[in-house]
Design an enzyme around this catalytic site. Structure first.
Site, PDB file in Angstrom:
ATOM      1  N   GLU A 286       4.490 -13.826 -11.584  1.00  0.00           N
ATOM      2  CA  GLU A 286       4.105 -15.086 -10.968  1.00  0.00           C
ATOM      3  C   GLU A 286       4.186 -16.237 -11.975  1.00  0.00           C
ATOM      4  O   GLU A 286       4.357 -17.387 -11.589  1.00  0.00           O
ATOM      5  CB  GLU A 286       2.678 -14.968 -10.407  1.00  0.00           C
ATOM      6  CG  GLU A 286       2.545 -15.560  -9.020  1.00  0.00           C
ATOM      7  CD  GLU A 286       1.220 -15.218  -8.365  1.00  0.00           C
ATOM      8  OE1 GLU A 286       1.263 -14.564  -7.312  1.00  0.00           O
ATOM      9  OE2 GLU A 286       0.164 -15.601  -8.883  1.00  0.00           O
ATOM     10  N   HIS A 307      10.673  11.697 -14.036  1.00  0.00           N
ATOM     11  CA  HIS A 307      11.271  12.594 -13.051  1.00  0.00           C
ATOM     12  C   HIS A 307      11.703  11.845 -11.806  1.00  0.00           C
ATOM     13  O   HIS A 307      12.001  12.453 -10.778  1.00  0.00           O
ATOM     14  CB  HIS A 307      10.279  13.709 -12.717  1.00  0.00           C
ATOM     15  CG  HIS A 307       9.965  14.540 -13.930  1.00  0.00           C
ATOM     16  ND1 HIS A 307      10.542  15.760 -14.173  1.00  0.00           N
ATOM     17  CD2 HIS A 307       9.168  14.282 -14.999  1.00  0.00           C
ATOM     18  CE1 HIS A 307      10.092  16.237 -15.326  1.00  0.00           C
ATOM     19  NE2 HIS A 307       9.257  15.351 -15.849  1.00  0.00           N
ATOM     20  N   LYS A 421       3.625 -17.556   3.571  1.00  0.00           N
ATOM     21  CA  LYS A 421       2.457 -17.967   4.363  1.00  0.00           C
ATOM     22  C   LYS A 421       2.879 -18.940   5.446  1.00  0.00           C
ATOM     23  O   LYS A 421       2.429 -18.858   6.592  1.00  0.00           O
ATOM     24  CB  LYS A 421       1.417 -18.642   3.457  1.00  0.00           C
ATOM     25  CG  LYS A 421       0.798 -17.727   2.438  1.00  0.00           C
ATOM     26  CD  LYS A 421      -0.277 -18.451   1.655  1.00  0.00           C
ATOM     27  CE  LYS A 421      -0.659 -17.675   0.413  1.00  0.00           C
ATOM     28  NZ  LYS A 421      -1.467 -18.434  -0.512  1.00  0.00           N
TER      29      LYS A 421
HETATM   30  O1  PA5 Z   1      -2.464 -15.908  -9.416  1.00  0.00           O
HETATM   31  C1  PA5 Z   1      -2.729 -16.487  -8.382  1.00  0.00           C
HETATM   32  O2  PA5 Z   1      -3.104 -17.671  -8.367  1.00  0.00           O
HETATM   33  C2  PA5 Z   1      -2.639 -15.775  -7.055  1.00  0.00           C
HETATM   34  O3  PA5 Z   1      -2.151 -14.489  -7.183  1.00  0.00           O
HETATM   35  C3  PA5 Z   1      -4.002 -15.714  -6.403  1.00  0.00           C
HETATM   36  O4  PA5 Z   1      -4.881 -15.027  -7.244  1.00  0.00           O
HETATM   37  C4  PA5 Z   1      -3.937 -15.012  -5.044  1.00  0.00           C
HETATM   38  O5  PA5 Z   1      -2.980 -15.620  -4.235  1.00  0.00           O
HETATM   39  C5  PA5 Z   1      -5.293 -15.065  -4.358  1.00  0.00           C
HETATM   40  O6  PA5 Z   1      -5.687 -16.379  -4.158  1.00  0.00           O
HETATM   41  P1  PA5 Z   1      -7.168 -16.766  -3.826  1.00  0.00           P
HETATM   42  O7  PA5 Z   1      -8.029 -16.372  -4.966  1.00  0.00           O
HETATM   43  O8  PA5 Z   1      -7.145 -18.251  -3.632  1.00  0.00           O
HETATM   44  O9  PA5 Z   1      -7.556 -16.045  -2.572  1.00  0.00           O
END
Ligand code: PA5
Length: 444
Positions: A286, A307, A421
């Protein structure tokens, strides 16, 4: 301290040294807050900034949950769940959930998928449990988490009564905004704040990770101590050659930018580290996968996956490099048994520690992969405990910040996460998405 071995990374000392000034600039930009995403640098000095009072507050809340719950469900997704799970599984007994005699609550995870069967099975399992819930969401609006929390809140109130539910439901969310905050304030739940300047994937050392870890029975003060020591060991004034985060960031960028290695495989030789792999994948994926760039973070559990994926790693396309998390000393002792008949021909190993066999598998695999053209780095971790895991977490976070800047991306945003989303809400006909609904339906 944990150590990074880059001697088999198939990069020369000159190539690494040539990265020093760029790495220094990246470190300086993080430290001075002049880099892209500089409103999300709160993680940088989190470990050294955590006070004993704050840890006590978390431990007190954990104790209330431990006193009143045999099971605690952590509702969260991505950064709001992976860190806690990684640490709890790495430190816990692999069979905790079958052998637990009540000394610690079982920690379960929800809100990280939309599986109807998963939620059915979870809520059914919880029917005779004295369970509590931690609702973790920074935005407070994430669908997966909100769905699980709706179900769990209702069930907890029905099973345990409103007063007890108030005691055993905790929120970890934004200080002011989002549905999780509104509900927590309205219901009077204990709540903790996710700082504005800490993104989800960098939040394991905030209450997001610390509270579930403390409830599971682990020492969060030691975890933070380990992270704080790594904060010092990776500070900007530490010489480049001695700074493991700087070295790791430099080598992975040499491999990616100069040697065509597009995929990094994080490997462990301990099944308990499976969710550390998952946490790391999110952290790097990310942070770096944007602007049509980024090393693809993959992971394997070894020797298990030798494996299944071993063939590909040894002889597939040469676009990969490997980073191994190597735990030096196991916590328990099991010897390879002697067998009278020796039908499997393995008596030459009798009396050896299983870990010695594992270490030779690790070394043999590393050499075979290097011979096959897979650069290898090794993160050497003395033991699998809170202190060293704290070091591992901060090491990877710091290196990730540096590495993303070397790649010229903003490591702290995640604009791409919104695309699914938008489509999902359009397909589900969410109010306000009418135009998108029409457009997406025309494509079906
Ligand atoms: O790293 C990030 O920002 C995302 O992976 C969030 O942690 C994830 O989308 C969850 O978001 P939230 O804490 O707003 O529910």
């Amino acid at each position: 301290m944990i150590k990074l071995d880059i001697s088999k990374a198939l990069t020369s000392a000159e190539e690494v040294a040539a990265m020093e000034s760029r790495v220094y600039e990246a470190q300086k930009a993080l430290e001075e807050g002049t880099c892209p995403g500089n409103d999300f640098l709160g993680w940088l000095h989190l470990p050294s900034g955590i006070t004993a009072e704050f840890l006590t507050e978390l431990q007190n809340c954990a104790q209330i949950m431990r006193d009143n719950c045999d099971t605690v469900v952590v509702a969260g997704i991505g950064g709001s769940y992976l860190g806690a799970r990684a640490v709890i599984e790495a430190l816990g007994n692999s069979f905790q959930w079958l052998t637990n005699k009540g000394e610690n609550p079982n920690i379960l995870f929800a809100g990280n998928n939309i599986g109807e069967d998963y939620l059915y099975e979870l809520t059914t399992y919880l029917q005779d449990k004295n369970f509590g819930v931690i609702n973790i969401s920074k935005s407070g609006t994430t669908t997966e988490t909100a769905l699980a929390f709706r179900l769990l809140k209702k069930q907890c109130e029905q099973q345990r009564g409103k007063d007890m539910a108030k005691k055993v439901i905790v929120a970890i969310t934004d200080a002011k905004k989002g549905a999780a905050r509104t509900t927590a304030d309205k219901e009077g739940y204990t709540s903790f704040i996710i700082p504005d300047n800490v993104g989800g994937r960098f939040s394991v050392l905030t209450p997001v990770g610390l509270l579930p870890i403390a409830i599971a029975g682990f020492d969060i003060a030691k975890l933070i101590q380990g992270a704080a020591d790594m904060e010092k060991a990776t500070a900007t004034d530490v010489p480049f050659a001695e700074n493991p985060a700087a070295q790791y960031a430099a080598v992975r960028n040499i491999l990616y930018q100069q040697k065509g290695k597009k995929i990094e495989i994080l490997a462990n030789f301990q099944p308990k580290l499976h969710f550390m792999n998952e946490w790391w994948k999110q952290l790097y994926g990310e942070s770096e996968g944007k602007d049509l760039k980024g090393i693809y973070p993959a992971a394997v559990d070894l020797t298990t996956d030798l494996h299944s994926m071993g063939q590909w790693i040894q002889e597939g396309e040469r676009s990969i490099f490997e980073t191994v998390i190597s735990i030096e000393t196991p916590e328990h002792s099991v010897l390879f048994p002697h067998d009278e008949e020796n039908l499997d021909g393995l008596n030459f190993l009798a009396g050896k520690h299983v870990d010695e066999v594992n270490k030779m598998a690790e070394l043999g695999t590393c050499l075979a992969h290097v011979d096959g053209g897979v650069p290898n780095m090794r993160l050497i971790v003395p033991r699998l405990n809170e202190y060293y895991l704290g070091q591992v977490i901060y090491f990877f976070e710091k290196a990730c910040g540096i590495s993303g800047l070397l790649l010229n991306v903003n490591p702290f945003n995640q604009p791409g996460v919104e695309a699914y989303k938008k489509n999902m809400f359009a397909l589900l006909g969410k109010p306000g998405y009418e135009k998108e609904t029409e457009a997406i339906k025309a494509r079906l």
